[in-house]
Design an enzyme around this catalytic site. Structure first.
Site, PDB file in Angstrom:
ATOM      1  N   LYS A  28       0.833  -1.204   0.000  1.00  0.00           N
ATOM      2  CA  LYS A  28       0.000   0.000   0.000  1.00  0.00           C
ATOM      3  C   LYS A  28       0.869   1.256   0.000  1.00  0.00           C
ATOM      4  CE  LYS A  28      -3.620  -0.016   2.703  1.00  0.00           C
ATOM      5  NZ  LYS A  28      -4.820   0.017   1.854  1.00  0.00           N
ATOM      6  N   ARG A  97      -3.797   2.831   8.598  1.00  0.00           N
ATOM      7  CA  ARG A  97      -4.043   1.523   7.973  1.00  0.00           C
ATOM      8  C   ARG A  97      -2.760   0.700   7.936  1.00  0.00           C
ATOM      9  NH1 ARG A  97      -8.714   2.170   4.197  1.00  0.00           N
ATOM     10  NH2 ARG A  97      -9.216   4.378   4.010  1.00  0.00           N
ATOM     11  N   GLY A 106      -8.384  -7.176   4.583  1.00  0.00           N
ATOM     12  CA  GLY A 106      -9.229  -7.323   5.761  1.00  0.00           C
ATOM     13  C   GLY A 106      -8.604  -8.048   6.932  1.00  0.00           C
ATOM     14  N   ARG A 353      -3.544  -1.556  -6.119  1.00  0.00           N
ATOM     15  CA  ARG A 353      -2.714  -2.750  -5.901  1.00  0.00           C
ATOM     16  C   ARG A 353      -3.073  -3.752  -6.980  1.00  0.00           C
ATOM     17  NH1 ARG A 353      -5.720  -4.481  -0.263  1.00  0.00           N
ATOM     18  NH2 ARG A 353      -7.793  -4.838  -1.100  1.00  0.00           N
ATOM     19  N   HIS A 469     -16.040  -8.419   1.646  1.00  0.00           N
ATOM     20  CA  HIS A 469     -15.017  -9.299   2.209  1.00  0.00           C
ATOM     21  C   HIS A 469     -15.208 -10.734   1.732  1.00  0.00           C
ATOM     22  CE1 HIS A 469     -13.470 -12.067   5.345  1.00  0.00           C
ATOM     23  NE2 HIS A 469     -12.448 -11.239   5.349  1.00  0.00           N
ATOM     24  N   ARG A 631       5.307 -50.330 -11.354  1.00  0.00           N
ATOM     25  CA  ARG A 631       5.982 -50.851 -10.161  1.00  0.00           C
ATOM     26  C   ARG A 631       5.455 -52.252  -9.857  1.00  0.00           C
ATOM     27  NH1 ARG A 631       5.056 -47.795  -4.577  1.00  0.00           N
ATOM     28  NH2 ARG A 631       3.065 -48.907  -4.670  1.00  0.00           N
ATOM     29  N   SER A 778      13.637 -43.962  -9.472  1.00  0.00           N
ATOM     30  CA  SER A 778      12.463 -43.159  -9.132  1.00  0.00           C
ATOM     31  C   SER A 778      12.434 -43.030  -7.617  1.00  0.00           C
ATOM     32  CB  SER A 778      11.178 -43.812  -9.640  1.00  0.00           C
ATOM     33  OG  SER A 778      10.064 -42.995  -9.333  1.00  0.00           O
ATOM     34  N   GLY A 780      10.961 -42.696  -4.255  1.00  0.00           N
ATOM     35  CA  GLY A 780       9.696 -42.852  -3.528  1.00  0.00           C
ATOM     36  C   GLY A 780       9.779 -42.049  -2.252  1.00  0.00           C
ATOM     37  N   THR A 781       9.533 -40.762  -2.343  1.00  0.00           N
ATOM     38  CA  THR A 781       9.827 -39.864  -1.217  1.00  0.00           C
ATOM     39  C   THR A 781       8.863 -40.033  -0.057  1.00  0.00           C
ATOM     40  OG1 THR A 781       8.621 -38.116  -2.384  1.00  0.00           O
ATOM     41  CG2 THR A 781      11.036 -38.140  -2.589  1.00  0.00           C
ATOM     42  N   CYS A 845       8.272 -40.036  -7.528  1.00  0.00           N
ATOM     43  CA  CYS A 845       6.876 -40.437  -7.673  1.00  0.00           C
ATOM     44  C   CYS A 845       6.111 -40.389  -6.360  1.00  0.00           C
ATOM     45  CB  CYS A 845       6.778 -41.838  -8.283  1.00  0.00           C
ATOM     46  SG  CYS A 845       7.584 -43.123  -7.299  1.00  0.00           S
ATOM     47  N   TYR A 865      12.183 -35.810 -14.240  1.00  0.00           N
ATOM     48  CA  TYR A 865      10.732 -35.651 -14.201  1.00  0.00           C
ATOM     49  C   TYR A 865      10.224 -35.781 -12.778  1.00  0.00           C
ATOM     50  CZ  TYR A 865      10.309 -40.763 -13.704  1.00  0.00           C
ATOM     51  OH  TYR A 865      10.400 -42.056 -13.250  1.00  0.00           O
TER      52      TYR A 865
END
Length: 888
Positions: A28, A97, A106, A353, A469, A631, A778, A780-781, A845, A865
């Site tokens: 602002k 403000r 808000g 804004r 709002h 898999r 690959s 596998g997290t 993946c 990827y």
């Protein structure tokens, strides 16, 4: 070390700040300075920097030089506006403000008309000749200041206001007389003394510093904290404070106030869009206290309003406003959200804004502005948030479905939503956490409702316009919203509402269409959106910038079809175990597990082989030339066997086995910690016929389609949960033998790849050894996070939220990857794998494949990827592009 300058003046065409100082002055303050420099009519003021916020909240006090800097800046404002702060005859009134570096509409506090007391109100009367206006402004100030600064709940004042209007027979604020306002102010002040034990502050300087402190404190109030958490805004940013000379839209019928957008924030259409009120102050427009009027004739006709548009009632000022809004959009090269006030036929701009908008609108505006030559494709892509694309996946109502429309309001935020009616924000959150779909119904929303709005599927309000709002916040969240439903009457005591002659109780189902404003009884069927037009153009630009590909996790042809529709560039994970859990299939898997003889086991395997081959043909047919990674079976066998007595009896009956034998087999398969037990490649070693069967099904499906339909298919077979090089070599050798045998049987050759998942810390540590055999990794997290951090994803929810709440963790590590720990294992494995096999393909993946922050990390590691849920594919595609653009 902080700078010594904390206060920045703007006014009379000069400003000490500019739009490039957003971090210091907030959005602002930076934009007020920039508009002043542009020559746009802006009331004079000054900005206290965000640095002060951090110092104030840390030390509960201000820097030594701040008071003198504020005094100097206030004197400059007095000169610019020709009035004096606290003067009995010609008082300067100010607004105070907030202003963070990003818009938080808000969420923080504001005080208007500051500087009024029993003496200065007489000066305002003398200056304006309008006692009713002066006392109206005074009562607004006392009410707002008491709530924001002194902590007196606004309901106290609303109750007194209603009682006063009822007692004098008035319904509209504009019809209340000056003496009636004056008497109400006295009652307001008495209530403040009663509830706080202190009189309302009369000294303007005390008022000013009280308001400044309240705005800084509002950075840490619950609704602001919630908004920051939902929008990933760091607490350390803080807020600036903007002190600005008041101009009044409520001095008479030659005054007005309004909010406008330079383009339609819901659709993106290039048309000026906004609302205004004659003889009103700014909060009247956004708070929904009065139903606002449209600015343009076109908007009036579109909304079916009978009230005159600003274009009709104030044609000259409308032309001036149109010129200013066009100038601002061209300058900022983005859609602007502007607030304006007209005082005695003079236009003032209070704010500009970059406007909040729906994702559909964001894409349309970006594409339009590229075509208009305002921005380039790189800027267009950078302007859309990946997470916001989720909005485009909201369903729409099925046009063929029967619907019982009970009322209509304003189409405030697009999309269809169905939910059970609740009337309180807290209740919406509680019901949602319990798995219920809820519809939040309110007279009007306020910033305190943000947690309930976020939890709700949709929002309905009785009051408020397109810039209220509810409308602004719902659009930003992607929640469908219908506002300003004039026929909606809520009875909070009885927990029901009536609309169109229909009574709806709490817990009843309703449906809304935020694109038409319709409210319907019950649940109405929906359709999935069509992603075309600007979306297609925009995503073509996205893919042009991305380096990483985006695949989908898909287990069925239907999943694959959705993935392709959303632009997936292959399947990164097909979980074959999901194919067995259908009622008509699991029985064959149970037969395989329970078989006593080789003959019975072979019969079960042959049946499953046919089913698997059909499954894989369906996937290959949907993806055609795109890569598909399959898999091999991962979960422990006990997951396929029923653990309840009824299920065990059924298995015994189908296979003609004694129930006791079934129970014994179930018991023998039980594990204390199955996540780390007999699963993944360990199954393939104990039951090699299962992996042999799956490999054969993959290759037979591929060979069939290559031969009969001319497809170009390169199957990718993935071996899960490998931790030892010897495991991988053993299983790969078997898989290669099966693949070669199948190709010999078909008399053709096709390229295929065999790789492994990296989901154990040991696998990451010995990735160079695994790369001797794996043609791709690959990550596998999901499991890699569990095994690295020692946390069960299924059990960690409650305490992980405690960790986040207490700032021990920034995010849930199953949502956004732990870059310092798990991420380093990914990086190590990628590096070691490439050192051994330079051409190895690297992907991920886990659920992290759809998380923008994680995708940015995977880009930095150099993965080829990511793979994610089909519905996250557009988000991942844009995240991959942004990662590439930000990396340069």
């Amino acid at each position: 070390m902080s700078s010594e300058k904390f206060v920045y003046f703007f006014g009379n065409g000069k400003a000490e700040g500019d739009s490039g100082m957003r971090d210091l002055l907030g959005g602002k303050g930076a934009n007020l300075a920039e508009m002043t420099r542009l020559g746009v009519p802006v009331p004079s003021g000054f900005t206290i920097s965000t640095e002060v916020c951090g110092l104030y909240l840390k030390h509960r006090g201000y820097p030594e030089t701040l008071k003198s800097q504020v005094e100097t800046a206030l004197q400059e404002v007095e000169k610019a506006m020709g009035a004096r702060f606290g003067d009995a005859e010609n008082p300067l009134l100010v607004s105070v403000r907030s202003g963070a570096r990003v818009s938080m509409p808000g969420m923080m506090d504001t005080v208007l008309n500051l500087g009024l007391n029993d003496i200065t109100v007489q000066g305002l009367i003398q200056r304006t000749g309008d006692p009713r206006f002066a006392y109206d402004s005074y009562r607004r100030f006392v009410q707002m200041y008491s709530n924001v600064v002194l902590g007196v709940d606004h309901h106290n004042f609303e109750h007194m206001l209603k009682h006063m209007k009822d007692s004098v027979g008035k319904t509209e604020d504009t019809s209340v007389l000056a003496e009636e306002w004056k008497a109400l102010i006295a009652r307001y002040k008495a209530k403040v003394l009663e509830l706080t034990g202190k009189p309302f502050p009369e000294e303007p300087q005390d008022q000013l510093w009280g308001a400044i402190g309240a705005v800084f404190n509002s950075w840490t109030i619950p609704r602001a904290i919630t908004y920051r958490r939902l929008n990933d805004i760091p607490e350390s940013w803080g807020t600036a404070v903007n002190v600005q000379a008041m101009v009044f839209g409520n001095m008479g019928n030659d005054c007005a106030t309004g909010v406008a957008f330079t383009r339609d924030p819901s659709t993106g259409d290039n048309r000026f869009f906004g609302e205004y009120l004659i003889n009103a102050q700014g909060e009247d427009v956004v708070a929904g206290i009065r139903t606002p009027q449209q600015i343009t004739i076109e908007g009036k006709l579109r909304n079916g309003s009978t009230l005159p548009a600003m274009e009709e009632s104030m044609p000259e000022l409308f032309k001036e406003l149109m010129a200013v809004q066009r100038r601002l959009e061209l300058h900022y090269r983005d859609m602007q959200d502007i607030e304006f006030t007209i005082q005695r036929n003079k236009l003032w701009l209070l704010q500009t804004r970059n406007g909040k908008r729906t994702t559909k609108a964001a894409m349309k505006i970006a594409v339009q502005m590229v075509r208009e030559g305002l921005i380039n494709t790189r800027e267009a892509v950078l302007r859309v948030s990946p997470e916001s694309l989720d909005q485009l996946l909201h369903p729409t109502l099925d046009p063929k479905a029967r619907k019982e429309v009970i009322g209509k309001g304003l189409a405030a935020s697009p999309g269809a939503a169905t939910g059970k009616v609740v009337f309180e924000a807290d209740e919406a959150e509680q019901w949602s956490n319990a798995g219920q779909m809820v519809m939040l119904v309110r007279d009007e929303t306020s910033p305190e409702d943000i947690h309930g709005m976020h939890s709700a599927k949709g929002i309905i309000t009785a009051r408020g316009g397109m810039t209220s709002h509810a409308a602004v916040v719902a659009r930003g969240m992607g929640r469908p919203c219908v506002s300003g439903c004039s026929g909606l009457a809520i009875d909070m005591d009885k927990e029901l509402f009536t609309m169109g002659g229909v009574t709806v109780h709490k817990g009843d189902w309703v449906t809304i269409d935020g694109s038409t404003g319709e409210v319907m009884l019950g649940q109405v069927p929906t359709l999935q959106p069509e992603l075309a037009g600007e979306f297609g153009t925009f995503m073509e630009w996205v893919d042009g910038f991305a380096r990483m590909k985006v695949r989908a996790n898909a287990d069925t042809p239907d999943d694959a079809r959705v993935a392709r529709k959303f632009g997936a560039q292959g399947i990164g994970l097909c979980r074959t175990e999901h194919m067995f859990f259908g009622a008509d299939r699991i029985i064959h898997m149970r037969g395989l597990i329970l078989s006593d003889t080789d003959e019975d086991r072979r019969r079960a395997i042959d049946t499953i082989l046919q089913l698997q081959r059909t499954d894989f043909e369906g996937l290959f047919r949907e993806m055609r030339e795109l890569p598909v990674t399959i898999r091999l079976l991962d979960p422990p066998l006990h997951e396929f066997i029923p653990h309840d007595e009824e299920g065990q009896n059924e298995v015994a009956l189908v296979f003609g086995m004694p129930v006791e034998k079934v129970k014994q087999r179930v018991e023998s398969l039980k594990e204390f910690n199955p996540m780390l037990g007999h699963r993944g490649c360990r199954l393939g070693i104990s039951f090699p016929e299962i992996y042999d069967m799956q490999t054969r099904a993959v290759m037979e499906a591929a060979c069939r389609l290559v031969r009969t339909e001319g497809f170009l298919i390169t199957p990718e077979i993935m071996i899960p949960l490998v931790g030892l090089e010897t495991e991988l070599k053993y299983l790969k050798d078997r898989a290669v033998a099966v693949c070669e045998k199948v190709m010999d049987e078909f008399g053709l050759r096709l390229e295929y790849h065999i790789g492994t998942m990296i989901e154990l810390p040991r696998a990451a540590l010995v990735a160079d050894q695994l790369a001797n055999h794996a043609e791709f990794f690959s990550f596998g997290t999901n499991d890699l996070t569990q095994t690295t951090m020692g946390i069960s994803r299924d059990d960690a929810g409650p305490f992980l939220q405690e960790y986040i709440h207490k700032n021990l963790l920034a995010k849930d590590p199953f949502v956004s990857i732990d870059q310092a720990g798990v991420g380093q294992l990914v990086k190590m494995a990628a590096t070691r794998g490439r050192e051994k096999r330079p051409g190895i393909k690297l992907g991920i993946c886990g659920e992290h494949g759809g998380d923008p922050e994680s995708i940015n990390f995977f880009h930095s590691v150099g993965l080829n990827y990511v793979s994610c849920s089909p519905y996250r594919v557009p988000i991942a595609r844009l995240s991959a592009a942004l990662a590439a653009l930000k990396a340069g």
